[in-house]
Design an enzyme around this catalytic site. Structure first.
Site, PDB file in Angstrom:
ATOM      1  N   TYR A 179     -10.383  11.216   1.163  1.00 36.50           N
ATOM      2  CA  TYR A 179      -9.342  12.212   1.363  1.00 36.50           C
ATOM      3  C   TYR A 179      -9.305  13.214   0.208  1.00 36.50           C
ATOM      4  O   TYR A 179      -9.441  12.846  -0.962  1.00 36.50           O
ATOM      5  CB  TYR A 179      -7.970  11.540   1.461  1.00 36.50           C
ATOM      6  CG  TYR A 179      -7.727  10.815   2.756  1.00 36.50           C
ATOM      7  CD1 TYR A 179      -7.709  11.495   3.975  1.00 36.50           C
ATOM      8  CD2 TYR A 179      -7.490   9.440   2.762  1.00 36.50           C
ATOM      9  CE1 TYR A 179      -7.476  10.829   5.166  1.00 36.50           C
ATOM     10  CE2 TYR A 179      -7.247   8.755   3.953  1.00 36.50           C
ATOM     11  CZ  TYR A 179      -7.244   9.463   5.150  1.00 36.50           C
ATOM     12  OH  TYR A 179      -7.004   8.803   6.319  1.00 36.50           O
ATOM     13  N   LYS A 224       8.050 -17.871  -8.607  1.00 38.63           N
ATOM     14  CA  LYS A 224       8.716 -16.777  -7.897  1.00 38.63           C
ATOM     15  C   LYS A 224       7.697 -15.722  -7.485  1.00 38.63           C
ATOM     16  O   LYS A 224       6.544 -15.749  -7.933  1.00 38.63           O
ATOM     17  CB  LYS A 224       9.793 -16.148  -8.782  1.00 38.63           C
ATOM     18  CG  LYS A 224       9.273 -15.531 -10.087  1.00 38.63           C
ATOM     19  CD  LYS A 224      10.418 -14.998 -10.918  1.00 38.63           C
ATOM     20  CE  LYS A 224       9.883 -14.357 -12.203  1.00 38.63           C
ATOM     21  NZ  LYS A 224      10.954 -13.778 -13.027  1.00 38.63           N
TER      22      LYS A 224
END
Length: 814
Positions: free
Chosen positions: A710, A484
């Protein structure tokens, strides 16, 4: 090989059943899945801790295989084939290989060591093949099984052998020595690989040297640890970086561009040798090759000209995403008959499309005439159901008529000029060529273009981890493997193909669309959908998926659709809630569940399952045992009142290890397959599966006081060299891993992440690392591991793995 079975019987001390007087074998096999098995194959039914090949014999007989070496004859097979019954089938395989080796009397180089065996083998093949017809181990076939299979490739035209031997514990090398019987021994680097199988380094060295006990000469780096165990009666030819103690003294190294110049003394004279590498491992491996060439008495000019052409060895078969919905298998650096057989088996295990194409160069060093060689190649191609062959080279072009649906080109350039007319789409393509044909250019044309960040998935490691957990299971316990969430971020379909090849019993997915994708990719294994939505039931039925039913509302909805479609005994899986309190029938709803299913023939309970909440934490052992007891009680009641006998399963990866007495009929393997364990003691036995890699895009120097990224979160306190890496939080790297918390690995050294991680980039400190733009960067893998990252981020490895974006290209290799 063409040997009468009656001549093999006394070698194996076998008891025979069947017509063994006239039967002939020309190939040996241990893989029931290989499409190359035929009537003249001798199949050895090996038995391991988690697999017994005897169970596949009936199917093999149905495909035409007639000759078997077995411990016992499977029921119903005695009169359908020829059987050689032995006490141990692996011993028999090795005994037969030793006999076959004894029929040839040319020089054989035996290689062992901790590292470098395969590289030195490939380089020696390149260096010596202009003068010898070399037979060598394909890929890294150096194990107790791989060595015998390598030996069976010898034929009468070969006049030099190069075989590697790898061991992981004591008493293994003696068996391989009898098979290889090297006349020349080469000991490569001795390090820490596989240390867990030995008491200490001394024991490991002593065991490895057993390979050379009857050799004429041993070539090695002179070290006290080795010298004390060298057989005194055997001639040695040694090298060293230390003055005066060895036959060859390497006294100086100089770096020149991308090359290294080695200065060495030999027989009283000084020489220099330029090699196209700078790293320590490659230098040592190159010196091993130099020693072999000196032993064979090559002149200095030939040694220099050939060794300057040495190349990085690509030891992996890679699966890549191609253009036009194609899947590529990249084996573009070698072309010999044995490795072609391996590549074709791999092609079959990874085929995602009905159409299969092989792009193949001329094949070298087969030891066969071209007529015989290409006849055999054609037989391989046919047996593997290849749809189209594209041959490149003058020789294969001359034998084009031996292949069905074959087009040929005289060289790679001609192929490239005709590329657009070849219409590659919706097919699996094996690209296999000798290095001189530069098939990497073909791979580049066919490969889907993405950015330079890739997640490399080691399929061998997945196989290893699967077998590790299977070895913990009791006989006849089935195994479901969870694929999965895109195979825990590693790639669902490719891994499912491998698991189908390994004949696991079930695959598990979370949602119907994941199962549909696998079915559309050709997966035939039963697939259980663990979290089906009611709206997906029709699709589940259409694609023959098997839903988990966890509540009465879902059961009624599914039964309604099942009746409308006139289904009969459609498989469903009943989920019980034993304490996880996530999904499942609680104990007070069991009576209504039973009443609803009693006498209902539209569905069939294929399995009953539950989920452990704390299988990884032994502090909650009492709670886990109460879950297991409740599961046993609830499931037993269902089975008794409905008179059914379904599969029962409750254990996940941690449960397999911590609660071995509760395996019931099946277990569910999840994160463990991908090399992650919650138990540090168990972790060391698992192999790393995924390595997330990128490259250095740019390097800049900043001064003290300047900032990076940043928000100016990093301020340089001193002159700093900063590398930018093209991977960020959009690729799945947590922003919490930035600002000095995390690191990447460049040139085997840690590079701390500077400032905030950006959407598509991150920056690292490489002030103390000798690196250049374009150099490889490890984001996670061996270092840092996903477990280490998860611990630092206060999360779990599942989240780290499943966060990796699907825009990151997956490259599967073997």
């Amino acid at each position: 090989m063409s040997i009468l079975i009656k001549n093999i019987v006394p070698i194996l001390k076998a008891r025979t059943v069947g017509n063994t007087e006239v039967a002939v074998v020309d190939t040996v096999s241990i893989d029931s899945r290989s499409l190359q098995n035929s009537a003249n194959t001798l199949f050895f039914a090996l038995v391991g801790p988690n697999n017994d090949a005897h169970t596949y014999i009936k199917d093999l007989i149905a495909t035409g295989v007639q000759n078997f070496v077995v411990l016992h004859i499977p029921e119903g097979c005695a009169d359908k084939a020829n059987f050689l019954i032995v006490e141990n089938t692996l011993d028999a395989l090795q005994q037969f290989a030793a006999y076959y080796r004894s029929r040839f009397h040319f020089p054989v180089i035996g290689l062992t060591g901790s590292n470098g065996k395969t590289i030195v083998k490939e380089w020696l093949n390149f260096l010596l093949s202009p003068d010898f017809n070399v037979i060598r181990s394909p890929k890294s076939y150096n194990s107790q099984v791989g060595v015998p299979l390598s030996i069976f490739a010898i034929n009468e035209k070969h006049n030099l052998g190069v075989f590697e031997a790898g061991i992981s514990t004591i008493d293994e090398m003696e068996k391989l020595e009898k098979v290889i019987k090297p006349t020349i021994g080469i000991l490569t680097n001795i390090g820490s690989s596989h240390d867990e199988g030995f008491l200490d380094l001394d024991q490991k060295v002593k065991e490895k040297l057993v390979l050379f006990k009857d050799a004429e000469i041993i070539i090695y780096q002179k070290r006290d640890l080795v010298d004390k165990y060298i057989f005194p009666e055997i001639k040695t030819f040694s090298w060293s970086f230390r003055r005066g103690e060895a036959d060859v003294f390497v006294y100086k190294k100089e770096v020149e561009d991308q090359n290294t110049i080695l200065y060495y003394k030999y027989k009283g004279s000084s020489y220099k040798l330029k090699i196209p590498f700078q790293d320590t491992a490659s230098i040592e491996n190159a010196i091993s090759c130099l020693m072999a060439l000196l032993y064979f008495d090559y002149d200095i000019e030939t040694i220099q000209s050939r060794m300057l052409l040495l190349f990085p060895v690509e030891m992996r078969l890679k699966v890549k995403t191609g253009i036009n919905n194609c899947s590529l298998i990249d084996d573009s650096y070698s072309s010999d008959f044995q490795s072609l057989k391996i590549a074709l088996d791999f092609l079959e295990s990874q085929t995602q499309f009905q159409k299969k194409t092989v792009i193949l160069s001329d094949i070298f060093q087969s030891g066969l005439s071209n007529e015989e060689l290409y006849s055999k190649v054609s037989q391989l191609i046919v047996s593997n159901n290849v749809s189209r062959v594209i041959g490149i080279g003058e020789t294969i072009s001359a034998f084009k008529d031996k292949f069905v649906n074959c087009i040929t080109f005289s060289n790679t350039a001609e192929f490239i000029s005709n590329f657009e007319s070849l219409d590659f789409a919706n097919e699996t393509i094996l690209i296999k060529g000798a290095r001189s044909f530069q098939f990497e250019e073909i791979v580049y044309l066919l490969e889907e273009k993405t950015h330079e960040t890739v997640l490399e998935i080691n399929l061998n490691a997945i196989s290893y981890n699967l077998n590790f957990f299977k070895s913990k299971l009791k006989p006849n316990v089935k195994i479901m493997v969870m694929v999965k969430a895109f195979g825990y971020g590693n790639g669902g379909l490719e891994i499912a193909k491998l698991l189908e090849h390994h004949k696991v019993d079930y695959l598990g997915v979370a949602f119907a669309d994941e199962g549909i994708s696998l079915k559309n990719g050709g997966i035939q294994l039963p697939i259980m959908v663990l979290n089906p939505e009611n709206t997906s039931f029709s699709a589940i039925i259409q694609y023959q998926l098997e839903p988990e039913i966890y509540c009465l509302k879902g059961l009624y909805a599914f039964l309604k659709i099942a009746k409308e479609k006139n289904l009969h005994h459609f498989p469903i899986h009943i989920k019980l809630d034993t304490g996880m309190h996530r999904l499942g029938f609680e104990e007070d709803s069991i009576e209504e569940l039973i009443a609803t299913l009693k006498g209902n023939n539209t569905v069939q309970i294929r399995s009953i399952l539950s989920h452990l909440a704390t299988s990884d934490d032994l502090k909650h052992r009492d709670f886990t045992l109460s879950q297991i007891n409740l599961f046993d009680r609830m499931s037993s009641k269902i089975m008794e009142e409905l008179d059914v006998n379904p599969i029962r399963h409750i254990l996940n990866t941690s449960g397999i290890s911590n609660y071995p007495d509760s395996q019931f009929n099946m277990v569910r393997l999840g994160i463990g397959l991908y090399g992650v364990s919650n138990d540090s003691a168990e972790q060391k036995y698992l192999e790393n599966v995924g390595t997330l890699k990128s490259v250095i895009s740019q390097i800049r120097a900043i001064s003290a006081g300047e900032s990076v990224g940043y928000g100016r979160k990093f301020m340089a306190e001193k002159p700093t060299k900063v590398a930018t890496i093209p991977i960020g939080y959009a690729d799945g790297i947590s922003r919490g891993w930035g600002n000095g918390v995390g690191f990447v690995t460049i040139k085997d050294r840690k590079a701390k992440i500077l400032g905030s991680i950006c959407m598509d980039m991150l920056m690292v400190d490489v002030t103390e690392i000798n690196c250049t733009e374009g150099d490889s960067v490890i984001i996670f893998g061996e270092s840092p591991t996903v477990t280490h990252i998860a611990k630092k981020l206060n999360t779990i490895p599942y989240e780290v793995l499943t966060s990796i974006s699907q825009r990151v290209k997956r490259v599967f290799y073997r």
